[in-house]
Design a protein around this motif. Structure first.
Motif, PDB file in Angstrom:
ATOM      1  N   PRO A  14       5.352  11.517  -5.275  1.00  0.00           N
ATOM      2  CA  PRO A  14       6.244  12.693  -5.291  1.00  0.00           C
ATOM      3  C   PRO A  14       7.718  12.317  -5.366  1.00  0.00           C
ATOM      4  CG  PRO A  14       4.521  12.958  -3.644  1.00  0.00           C
ATOM      5  CD  PRO A  14       4.442  11.529  -4.129  1.00  0.00           C
ATOM      6  N   GLN A  15       8.127  11.243  -4.617  1.00  0.00           N
ATOM      7  CA  GLN A  15       9.529  10.829  -4.634  1.00  0.00           C
ATOM      8  C   GLN A  15       9.934  10.315  -6.017  1.00  0.00           C
ATOM      9  OE1 GLN A  15       7.105  10.121  -2.395  1.00  0.00           O
ATOM     10  NE2 GLN A  15       7.962   9.101  -0.578  1.00  0.00           N
ATOM     11  N   LEU A  16       9.038   9.579  -6.645  1.00  0.00           N
ATOM     12  CA  LEU A  16       9.330   9.039  -7.967  1.00  0.00           C
ATOM     13  C   LEU A  16       9.451  10.152  -8.996  1.00  0.00           C
ATOM     14  CD1 LEU A  16       9.696   6.348  -9.508  1.00  0.00           C
ATOM     15  CD2 LEU A  16       7.243   6.425 -10.032  1.00  0.00           C
ATOM     16  N   ARG A  17       8.546  11.129  -8.915  1.00  0.00           N
ATOM     17  CA  ARG A  17       8.584  12.247  -9.856  1.00  0.00           C
ATOM     18  C   ARG A  17       9.852  13.072  -9.662  1.00  0.00           C
ATOM     19  NH1 ARG A  17       3.741  13.531  -9.356  1.00  0.00           N
ATOM     20  NH2 ARG A  17       3.919  14.952  -7.582  1.00  0.00           N
ATOM     21  N   ALA A  18      10.246  13.274  -8.403  1.00  0.00           N
ATOM     22  CA  ALA A  18      11.474  14.028  -8.125  1.00  0.00           C
ATOM     23  C   ALA A  18      12.697  13.298  -8.663  1.00  0.00           C
ATOM     24  CB  ALA A  18      11.609  14.262  -6.617  1.00  0.00           C
ATOM     25  N   LEU A  19      12.714  11.968  -8.504  1.00  0.00           N
ATOM     26  CA  LEU A  19      13.841  11.173  -9.008  1.00  0.00           C
ATOM     27  C   LEU A  19      13.920  11.263 -10.527  1.00  0.00           C
ATOM     28  CD1 LEU A  19      16.109   9.079  -8.647  1.00  0.00           C
ATOM     29  CD2 LEU A  19      14.348   7.298  -8.695  1.00  0.00           C
ATOM     30  N   LYS A  36       0.809  -1.207   0.000  1.00  0.00           N
ATOM     31  CA  LYS A  36       0.000   0.000   0.000  1.00  0.00           C
ATOM     32  C   LYS A  36       0.854   1.274   0.000  1.00  0.00           C
ATOM     33  CE  LYS A  36      -3.952  -2.102   0.201  1.00  0.00           C
ATOM     34  NZ  LYS A  36      -4.916  -2.023  -0.922  1.00  0.00           N
ATOM     35  N   THR A  37       2.126   1.138  -0.249  1.00  0.00           N
ATOM     36  CA  THR A  37       3.017   2.303  -0.193  1.00  0.00           C
ATOM     37  C   THR A  37       2.891   3.152  -1.454  1.00  0.00           C
ATOM     38  OG1 THR A  37       4.573   1.070   1.173  1.00  0.00           O
ATOM     39  CG2 THR A  37       5.398   3.049   0.071  1.00  0.00           C
ATOM     40  N   LEU A  38       2.712   4.454  -1.229  1.00  0.00           N
ATOM     41  CA  LEU A  38       2.621   5.408  -2.349  1.00  0.00           C
ATOM     42  C   LEU A  38       3.890   6.245  -2.373  1.00  0.00           C
ATOM     43  CD1 LEU A  38      -1.082   6.575  -1.807  1.00  0.00           C
ATOM     44  CD2 LEU A  38      -0.259   4.865  -3.421  1.00  0.00           C
ATOM     45  N   ILE A  39       4.508   6.357  -3.529  1.00  0.00           N
ATOM     46  CA  ILE A  39       5.781   7.102  -3.641  1.00  0.00           C
ATOM     47  C   ILE A  39       5.734   8.104  -4.795  1.00  0.00           C
ATOM     48  CG2 ILE A  39       7.130   5.217  -2.632  1.00  0.00           C
ATOM     49  CD1 ILE A  39       8.088   4.610  -5.535  1.00  0.00           C
ATOM     50  N   MET A  93      11.819   6.318 -18.138  1.00  0.00           N
ATOM     51  CA  MET A  93      11.817   5.635 -16.850  1.00  0.00           C
ATOM     52  C   MET A  93      11.120   4.285 -16.963  1.00  0.00           C
ATOM     53  SD  MET A  93      10.452   6.856 -13.089  1.00  0.00           S
ATOM     54  CE  MET A  93      12.049   7.475 -12.522  1.00  0.00           C
ATOM     55  N   ALA A  94      10.031   4.236 -17.718  1.00  0.00           N
ATOM     56  CA  ALA A  94       9.298   2.975 -17.890  1.00  0.00           C
ATOM     57  C   ALA A  94      10.192   1.917 -18.530  1.00  0.00           C
ATOM     58  CB  ALA A  94       8.053   3.205 -18.731  1.00  0.00           C
ATOM     59  N   ARG A  95      10.980   2.293 -19.531  1.00  0.00           N
ATOM     60  CA  ARG A  95      11.891   1.340 -20.174  1.00  0.00           C
ATOM     61  C   ARG A  95      12.931   0.837 -19.176  1.00  0.00           C
ATOM     62  NH1 ARG A  95      11.535   4.964 -24.553  1.00  0.00           N
ATOM     63  NH2 ARG A  95      13.534   5.931 -24.003  1.00  0.00           N
ATOM     64  N   ASN A  96      13.448   1.716 -18.353  1.00  0.00           N
ATOM     65  CA  ASN A  96      14.453   1.317 -17.374  1.00  0.00           C
ATOM     66  C   ASN A  96      13.889   0.378 -16.317  1.00  0.00           C
ATOM     67  OD1 ASN A  96      16.437   2.852 -18.612  1.00  0.00           O
ATOM     68  ND2 ASN A  96      16.039   4.668 -17.344  1.00  0.00           N
ATOM     69  N   LEU A  97      12.603   0.541 -16.018  1.00  0.00           N
ATOM     70  CA  LEU A  97      11.982  -0.278 -14.979  1.00  0.00           C
ATOM     71  C   LEU A  97      11.291  -1.515 -15.529  1.00  0.00           C
ATOM     72  CD1 LEU A  97      10.368   2.509 -12.733  1.00  0.00           C
ATOM     73  CD2 LEU A  97      12.603   1.416 -12.479  1.00  0.00           C
ATOM     74  N   GLY A  98      11.137  -1.567 -16.845  1.00  0.00           N
ATOM     75  CA  GLY A  98      10.467  -2.710 -17.450  1.00  0.00           C
ATOM     76  C   GLY A  98       8.961  -2.673 -17.257  1.00  0.00           C
ATOM     77  N   VAL A  99       8.395  -1.481 -17.201  1.00  0.00           N
ATOM     78  CA  VAL A  99       6.944  -1.320 -17.061  1.00  0.00           C
ATOM     79  C   VAL A  99       6.463  -0.388 -18.156  1.00  0.00           C
ATOM     80  CG1 VAL A  99       6.995  -1.724 -14.559  1.00  0.00           C
ATOM     81  CG2 VAL A  99       7.206   0.613 -15.449  1.00  0.00           C
ATOM     82  N   SER A 100       5.148  -0.161 -18.196  1.00  0.00           N
ATOM     83  CA  SER A 100       4.592   0.728 -19.214  1.00  0.00           C
ATOM     84  C   SER A 100       4.627   2.188 -18.747  1.00  0.00           C
ATOM     85  CB  SER A 100       3.140   0.330 -19.513  1.00  0.00           C
ATOM     86  OG  SER A 100       2.314   0.630 -18.408  1.00  0.00           O
ATOM     87  N   PRO A 101       4.699   3.153 -19.696  1.00  0.00           N
ATOM     88  CA  PRO A 101       4.625   4.570 -19.321  1.00  0.00           C
ATOM     89  C   PRO A 101       3.350   4.901 -18.562  1.00  0.00           C
ATOM     90  CG  PRO A 101       5.389   4.338 -21.586  1.00  0.00           C
ATOM     91  CD  PRO A 101       4.956   2.975 -21.145  1.00  0.00           C
ATOM     92  N   ALA A 102       2.247   4.237 -18.918  1.00  0.00           N
ATOM     93  CA  ALA A 102       0.992   4.495 -18.225  1.00  0.00           C
ATOM     94  C   ALA A 102       1.093   4.118 -16.754  1.00  0.00           C
ATOM     95  CB  ALA A 102      -0.146   3.727 -18.895  1.00  0.00           C
ATOM     96  N   LEU A 133       0.640   6.447 -13.373  1.00  0.00           N
ATOM     97  CA  LEU A 133      -0.235   6.112 -12.248  1.00  0.00           C
ATOM     98  C   LEU A 133       0.534   6.152 -10.928  1.00  0.00           C
ATOM     99  CD1 LEU A 133      -2.249   3.153 -13.816  1.00  0.00           C
ATOM    100  CD2 LEU A 133      -3.114   5.443 -13.300  1.00  0.00           C
ATOM    101  N   LEU A 134       1.778   5.648 -10.928  1.00  0.00           N
ATOM    102  CA  LEU A 134       2.591   5.691  -9.713  1.00  0.00           C
ATOM    103  C   LEU A 134       2.862   7.131  -9.285  1.00  0.00           C
ATOM    104  CD1 LEU A 134       5.255   2.904 -10.439  1.00  0.00           C
ATOM    105  CD2 LEU A 134       3.441   2.811  -8.715  1.00  0.00           C
ATOM    106  N   GLU A 135       3.225   7.976 -10.256  1.00  0.00           N
ATOM    107  CA  GLU A 135       3.551   9.361  -9.913  1.00  0.00           C
ATOM    108  C   GLU A 135       2.347  10.114  -9.373  1.00  0.00           C
ATOM    109  OE1 GLU A 135       7.333  10.390 -12.843  1.00  0.00           O
ATOM    110  OE2 GLU A 135       5.496  11.591 -12.949  1.00  0.00           O
ATOM    111  N   ASN A 136       1.163   9.759  -9.795  1.00  0.00           N
ATOM    112  CA  ASN A 136      -0.049  10.436  -9.334  1.00  0.00           C
ATOM    113  C   ASN A 136      -0.697   9.714  -8.156  1.00  0.00           C
ATOM    114  OD1 ASN A 136      -0.738  12.796 -11.271  1.00  0.00           O
ATOM    115  ND2 ASN A 136      -0.086  11.145 -12.638  1.00  0.00           N
ATOM    116  N   ASN A 137       0.053   8.785  -7.541  1.00  0.00           N
ATOM    117  CA  ASN A 137      -0.413   8.053  -6.363  1.00  0.00           C
ATOM    118  C   ASN A 137      -1.735   7.313  -6.603  1.00  0.00           C
ATOM    119  OD1 ASN A 137       1.733   8.534  -4.660  1.00  0.00           O
ATOM    120  ND2 ASN A 137       0.845  10.387  -3.774  1.00  0.00           N
ATOM    121  N   GLN A 138      -1.914   6.883  -7.849  1.00  0.00           N
ATOM    122  CA  GLN A 138      -3.105   6.093  -8.168  1.00  0.00           C
ATOM    123  C   GLN A 138      -2.796   4.586  -8.139  1.00  0.00           C
ATOM    124  OE1 GLN A 138      -4.669   7.570 -11.883  1.00  0.00           O
ATOM    125  NE2 GLN A 138      -5.000   9.636 -11.067  1.00  0.00           N
TER     126      GLN A 138
END
Length: 468
Positions: A8-13, A3-6, A24-33, A37-42
């Protein structure tokens, strides 16, 4: 952890690495969408994504999930309950949303709230002491300055009266002194006499209306004798008009109203000596060369400088100037303003502003581009002027007169020609004075500001003792 939301920290990084969400999505192996969602705490962050962040960006996962939200929420909740806010405070859901989605804005808000309370405390201490009356009172000089500024330092009725007076005087500028004396005698029955320094007892001009005599001190030069006679002419020819304008000023005290009458009469005197259309035309023709204007109208540098601030007639405006005069101690002895520039009221103006350096170069024009803390930029130029000395025991009275205008008007002024208008480094960052200047990185700071708490690190020493 699920349930951890990050957000603001992710956007700052990501911003610090100058990456897009797609990168960032390519580096993490996830989709841009998903990054969005992570950056907007959704979406809450998973352990897998945290591990990917550690490997791709070399960050400690514990730093990303470290949660100071509880303390921040408590501080924010207390701040919004402050009585300065008249409406009901936001509920917990709104406060949490602010912390999740706009943490930097929340930090700014909390810092502003802290600074506000620091200023209130300073005012309370001042109010509890002998300065209480001064805190609540408006000084006459301030009231007059504000009254003139409300009118953009321009009074059409006084201009009309001055034009009529100048027409009645007649003659050329070369003969103005004789013509002023003649006009005062024939039109108002006033006799002008020049008296010795001892007889005048430190007075430069004494107008005894009942006796019909105007006494001028012999120490006054020809230019200042003209101005003093024009001032007397304003008093006797514009009596009712001056009464109306003084009443309209709303100044409550008798000394304040008397001071206002003096300044309005000075306005008329300057307009008599330098008629509006003629002085504006000469100013534009010479690109505001004050010495050349002064020569044309047989007046002083200071008289021209102050007159230029009044050229705000609708449809025939000059450059909007502010005028400031200081003495060697930095005290402001006169100020007028037709610009957004905030003028110091009681001296102590910024040492970064080269207005003070003019004392070291008497008679020389000292130009400078400056920027206020609100990012407003102005072109200023300063020069020394002298006042009459009536006794050998008095020190020479040397003052500095400064004119300034918004940067957009600088191309109209000849003194700005040597500057490169596109050079950012030529602009000096100044403030009104240290007590109310919010600049944190000024190496000339002499006082801690009243309304801002400057962070201090005991392990670091900045260029001043107020700066870490």
């Amino acid at each position: 952890m699920a349930k951890t939301l990050i957000g603001p920290q992710l956007r700052a990084l990501r911003t610090a690495k100058n990456h897009t969400q797609a990168e960032m999505a390519r580096n993490l192996g996830v989709s841009p969408a998903y990054v969005n969602l992570l950056e907007n705490n959704q979406r809450s962050v998973s352990v897998k994504v945290l591990m990917s962040l550690s490997e791709a960006y070399g960050v400690d996962a514990r730093q990303l999930v470290q949660d100071g939200a509880a303390a921040n929420l408590a501080e924010l909740r207390a701040a919004v309950r402050d009585p300065i806010f008249s409406e009901a405070p936001p509920d917990l859901m709104e406060l949490r949303a602010a912390l999740d989605h706009a943490p930097k804005l929340v930090r700014f808000f909390l810092q502003l709230h802290e600074n506000h309370h620091g200023l209130l405390e300073t005012m309370r201490k001042f109010n509890a002491g002998d300065g209480a009356t001064e805190l609540h009172a408006v000084r006459p000089e301030t009231a007059i300055h504000n009254y003139f500024r409300e009118h953009l330092n321009h009074f059409p009725t006084l201009e009309t009266a001055a034009e009529a007076a100048r027409a009645a005087i007649g003659g050329d500028n070369d003969d103005l002194y004789a013509n002023l004396k003649r006009h005062l005698r024939h039109a108002y029955g006033l006799r002008v006499e020049v008296a010795g320094t001892d007889a005048m007892q430190g007075t430069l001009r004494d107008f005894d209306e009942a006796a019909g005599v105007v006494l001028l001190c012999e120490t006054l030069d020809h230019i200042n004798r003209n101005f003093q006679l024009a001032h007397v002419l304003a008093l006797v020819s514009c009596t009712h008009l001056l009464d109306e304008l003084v009443a309209a000023s709303g100044i409550a005290t008798e000394p304040g109203r008397a001071r206002c009458r003096v300044e309005l009469a000075n306005y008329v005197a300057a307009a008599i000596l330098m008629p509006y259309d003629a002085v504006r035309a000469r100013a534009e023709e010479t690109r505001y060369d004050i010495d050349r204007i002064a020569t044309r109208f047989a007046v002083s540098y200071e008289q021209v400088a102050q007159r230029l601030t009044t050229l705000q007639r609708a449809g025939a405006k000059g450059v909007p100037f502010f005028f400031l005069r200081i003495d060697t101690a930095g005290n402001v002895t006169k100020r007028f303003n037709a610009t957004p520039f905030t003028l110091a009221e009681q001296g102590g103006s910024c040492t970064v502003w080269n207005i003070h350096r003019a004392f070291a170069s008497p008679g020389e024009i000292i130009p400078q581009f400056v920027e206020m803390p609100d990012a407003g930029q102005f072109f200023t130029f300063s020069r020394t002027t002298t006042r009459p000395v009536v006794s050998r025991h008095e020190p020479a009275r040397r003052l500095v007169v400064t004119l300034g205008c918004e940067r957009d008007h600088a191309h109209r002024i000849g003194y700005a020609t040597p500057f490169d208008p596109d050079a950012a480094q030529m602009v000096a960052k100044i403030g009104i004075n240290c007590h109310i200047c919010p600049r944190r990185d000024c190496d000339q700071r002499a006082h801690e500001p009243l309304h801002v708490s400057l962070p201090i690190d005991a392990n670091r020493r900045g260029s001043t003792r107020y700066q870490s």
